[in-house]
Design a protein around this motif. Sequence first.
Motif, PDB file in Angstrom:
ATOM      1  N   ARG A 243       0.855  -1.141   0.085  1.00 59.85           N
ATOM      2  CA  ARG A 243      -0.097  -0.007  -0.078  1.00 59.85           C
ATOM      3  C   ARG A 243       1.086   1.336   0.114  1.00 59.85           C
ATOM      4  O   ARG A 243       0.667   2.103  -0.679  1.00 59.85           O
ATOM      5  N   SER A 244       1.842   1.193   0.531  1.00 59.36           N
ATOM      6  CA  SER A 244       2.902   2.576   0.802  1.00 59.36           C
ATOM      7  C   SER A 244       3.404   2.643  -0.374  1.00 59.36           C
ATOM      8  O   SER A 244       3.690   3.739  -0.939  1.00 59.36           O
ATOM      9  N   LEU A 245       4.079   1.559  -1.005  1.00 58.28           N
ATOM     10  CA  LEU A 245       4.742   1.679  -2.218  1.00 58.28           C
ATOM     11  C   LEU A 245       3.847   2.313  -3.368  1.00 58.28           C
ATOM     12  O   LEU A 245       4.100   3.253  -4.227  1.00 58.28           O
ATOM     13  N   VAL A 246       2.521   1.764  -3.423  1.00 58.82           N
ATOM     14  CA  VAL A 246       1.523   2.331  -4.473  1.00 58.82           C
ATOM     15  C   VAL A 246       1.465   3.776  -4.324  1.00 58.82           C
ATOM     16  O   VAL A 246       1.455   4.545  -5.248  1.00 58.82           O
ATOM     17  N   ARG A 247       1.174   4.154  -2.998  1.00 57.04           N
ATOM     18  CA  ARG A 247       1.100   5.588  -2.710  1.00 57.04           C
ATOM     19  C   ARG A 247       2.068   6.364  -2.760  1.00 57.04           C
ATOM     20  O   ARG A 247       2.169   7.691  -2.925  1.00 57.04           O
ATOM     21  N   ALA A 248       3.433   5.893  -2.722  1.00 53.64           N
ATOM     22  CA  ALA A 248       4.659   6.462  -3.109  1.00 53.64           C
ATOM     23  C   ALA A 248       5.032   6.559  -4.611  1.00 53.64           C
ATOM     24  O   ALA A 248       5.957   7.096  -4.944  1.00 53.64           O
ATOM     25  N   GLY A 249       4.010   6.051  -5.460  1.00 56.83           N
ATOM     26  CA  GLY A 249       4.144   6.118  -6.829  1.00 56.83           C
ATOM     27  C   GLY A 249       5.085   4.900  -7.303  1.00 56.83           C
ATOM     28  O   GLY A 249       5.229   4.981  -8.462  1.00 56.83           O
ATOM     29  N   GLU A 250       5.520   4.159  -6.534  1.00 52.11           N
ATOM     30  CA  GLU A 250       6.089   2.723  -6.953  1.00 52.11           C
ATOM     31  C   GLU A 250       5.004   1.705  -7.217  1.00 52.11           C
ATOM     32  O   GLU A 250       4.888   0.706  -6.725  1.00 52.11           O
ATOM     33  N   VAL A 251       4.518   1.819  -8.378  1.00 49.75           N
ATOM     34  CA  VAL A 251       3.363   0.951  -8.610  1.00 49.75           C
ATOM     35  C   VAL A 251       3.820  -0.292  -8.857  1.00 49.75           C
ATOM     36  O   VAL A 251       3.366  -1.482  -8.587  1.00 49.75           O
ATOM     37  N   ASP A 252       4.711  -0.551  -9.780  1.00 50.38           N
ATOM     38  CA  ASP A 252       5.475  -1.844 -10.103  1.00 50.38           C
ATOM     39  C   ASP A 252       5.748  -2.544  -8.654  1.00 50.38           C
ATOM     40  O   ASP A 252       5.285  -3.766  -8.642  1.00 50.38           O
ATOM     41  N   GLU A 253       6.521  -2.134  -7.958  1.00 47.53           N
ATOM     42  CA  GLU A 253       6.940  -2.811  -6.642  1.00 47.53           C
ATOM     43  C   GLU A 253       6.013  -2.901  -5.916  1.00 47.53           C
ATOM     44  O   GLU A 253       5.732  -3.877  -5.127  1.00 47.53           O
ATOM     45  N   GLY A 254       4.736  -2.013  -5.783  1.00 48.73           N
ATOM     46  CA  GLY A 254       3.918  -2.319  -5.003  1.00 48.73           C
ATOM     47  C   GLY A 254       2.732  -3.437  -5.564  1.00 48.73           C
ATOM     48  O   GLY A 254       2.346  -4.404  -4.576  1.00 48.73           O
TER      49      GLY A 254
ATOM     50  N   LEU B 141      -4.153  -0.092  -6.618  1.00 47.32           N
ATOM     51  CA  LEU B 141      -3.678  -0.420  -8.047  1.00 47.32           C
ATOM     52  C   LEU B 141      -4.417  -0.305  -9.009  1.00 47.32           C
ATOM     53  O   LEU B 141      -4.006   0.336 -10.226  1.00 47.32           O
ATOM     54  N   ALA B 142      -5.719  -0.623  -8.819  1.00 39.04           N
ATOM     55  CA  ALA B 142      -6.809  -0.291 -10.054  1.00 39.04           C
ATOM     56  C   ALA B 142      -7.052   1.222 -10.372  1.00 39.04           C
ATOM     57  O   ALA B 142      -6.944   1.552 -11.496  1.00 39.04           O
ATOM     58  N   ALA B 143      -6.932   1.975  -9.265  1.00 39.85           N
ATOM     59  CA  ALA B 143      -6.947   3.656  -9.744  1.00 39.85           C
ATOM     60  C   ALA B 143      -5.792   4.217 -10.455  1.00 39.85           C
ATOM     61  O   ALA B 143      -5.950   5.189 -10.842  1.00 39.85           O
ATOM     62  N   THR B 144      -4.768   3.470 -10.330  1.00 37.56           N
ATOM     63  CA  THR B 144      -3.428   3.789 -11.076  1.00 37.56           C
ATOM     64  C   THR B 144      -3.629   3.571 -12.471  1.00 37.56           C
ATOM     65  O   THR B 144      -2.877   4.115 -13.368  1.00 37.56           O
ATOM     66  N   ASN B 145      -4.415   2.696 -13.013  1.00 37.44           N
ATOM     67  CA  ASN B 145      -4.787   2.502 -14.150  1.00 37.44           C
ATOM     68  C   ASN B 145      -3.459   2.312 -15.193  1.00 37.44           C
ATOM     69  O   ASN B 145      -3.169   2.470 -16.430  1.00 37.44           O
ATOM     70  N   ALA B 146      -2.500   1.452 -14.338  1.00 41.05           N
ATOM     71  CA  ALA B 146      -0.892   1.382 -14.751  1.00 41.05           C
ATOM     72  C   ALA B 146      -1.052  -0.174 -15.573  1.00 41.05           C
ATOM     73  O   ALA B 146      -1.709  -0.962 -14.972  1.00 41.05           O
ATOM     74  N   ALA B 147      -0.698  -0.547 -16.535  1.00 38.47           N
ATOM     75  CA  ALA B 147      -0.605  -1.768 -17.251  1.00 38.47           C
ATOM     76  C   ALA B 147       0.024  -2.662 -16.547  1.00 38.47           C
ATOM     77  O   ALA B 147      -0.392  -3.855 -16.565  1.00 38.47           O
TER      78      ALA B 147
ATOM     79  N   VAL C 219      -4.092  -6.798 -10.065  1.00 36.21           N
ATOM     80  CA  VAL C 219      -5.540  -6.524  -9.718  1.00 36.21           C
ATOM     81  C   VAL C 219      -6.556  -7.621  -9.995  1.00 36.21           C
ATOM     82  O   VAL C 219      -7.293  -8.058  -9.045  1.00 36.21           O
ATOM     83  N   GLU C 220      -6.450  -8.318 -11.147  1.00 34.79           N
ATOM     84  CA  GLU C 220      -7.208  -9.666 -11.422  1.00 34.79           C
ATOM     85  C   GLU C 220      -6.718 -10.517 -10.431  1.00 34.79           C
ATOM     86  O   GLU C 220      -7.733 -11.169 -10.074  1.00 34.79           O
ATOM     87  N   ALA C 221      -5.626 -10.694  -9.984  1.00 33.82           N
ATOM     88  CA  ALA C 221      -5.324 -11.728  -9.128  1.00 33.82           C
ATOM     89  C   ALA C 221      -5.845 -11.618  -7.717  1.00 33.82           C
ATOM     90  O   ALA C 221      -6.519 -12.324  -6.963  1.00 33.82           O
ATOM     91  N   LEU C 222      -5.724 -10.385  -7.233  1.00 28.72           N
ATOM     92  CA  LEU C 222      -6.106  -9.886  -6.028  1.00 28.72           C
ATOM     93  C   LEU C 222      -7.631  -9.911  -6.138  1.00 28.72           C
ATOM     94  O   LEU C 222      -8.216 -10.327  -5.064  1.00 28.72           O
ATOM     95  N   SER C 223      -8.186  -9.503  -6.953  1.00 24.25           N
ATOM     96  CA  SER C 223      -9.695  -9.593  -7.216  1.00 24.25           C
ATOM     97  C   SER C 223     -10.455 -11.123  -7.138  1.00 24.25           C
ATOM     98  O   SER C 223     -11.348 -11.121  -6.350  1.00 24.25           O
TER      99      SER C 223
END
Length: 324
Positions: free
Chosen positions: A261-272, A302-308, A314-318
């Motif tokens: 969660r912190s990685l995504v919020r920090a902009g490190e989407v791939d790592e998150g 992660l879904a809100a980032t809309n990053a490929a 997102v699919e696996a977590l869902s």
Amino acid sequence: MDRRAFVADTLGSAAGLTLPRADSVNTAHLGELREGLRSLIALDDAYGGGDIRSLAVRHLRRIRRVINTANYSESIGRQLHLLAGESAEHCGWLCYDADEQDPARRYWGEALATANMIRDPGLEVLVLASLSMQAIHEDRPRDGFELARAARRRAESLESPVLLSLLAAREARALAGMRDDHGARQCLAQAMRLASRPGRGRPTPSWAAFHGPAELDFVQGLLYTEAGHHRAAVPFLRAALSRQDRAYGRNRALYQLTLARSLVRAGEVDEGAAEARGTLEQLVEVESGRVTRRLAEVRDLLAATNAAAARESVEALSAYVRRG
């Protein structure tokens, strides 16, 4: 190993403990009842409370029945009441972990009444600490602070530095929720000093054994998160995960999802996304409402980032959330 099969086998063994006859309860029977609670707590630490709660409630009912139908000495009676209070507290914890807060409050209320009746400060501290944790979870930080402070006052007589450290860390969490960053840092610094006093004071209560360097790193990360400093939180959350004993399976899953969660919020989407996917293997063995809720939170971020790069995660977590 399949979590459900292992837990079922172990719980079956616990359920098979010898029941004391209605006309005699001795220390051996008391030891068997206490061993049942110990087994339940160990399973909860490793696998979460989802498969354990129903048997914990049955175990509490068994102890209540013994108290009300059997004959025993005054000293055995006090120990039975203490065990009933500890079992009620654990039922409350399991409800809390399942995110069922009203029954958690009821069980903790029963445990606190028992602590007052038998005048046991250790049980009283345990319940107040649990109620503080719940208040913080429910966004009632002022209540959480007052409950932690009350627990700390009562814990002074127990002379356990680790226990006092745990309660100071809980005060820090509450102060962070109150946006008192300075006070939160001071309490956390005090918690760290108390935890670094090896060999002083009385032994740590068994329920507080999880508290140590990993938990303090985790709290530090949470304080940064509360203040919106997500990048600063990351190294502490990584350290918490690396230091956490593998016996605490639920805590490890929660730590890793909080790091994601912190990685995504920090902009490190791939790592998150990678950290979030990494929890799925652990979650085969863990059933916890709190962990599932944190996982859904990370999925939504992660879904809100809309990053490929995040879509696969997102699919696996869902898929996991739907199964839960």
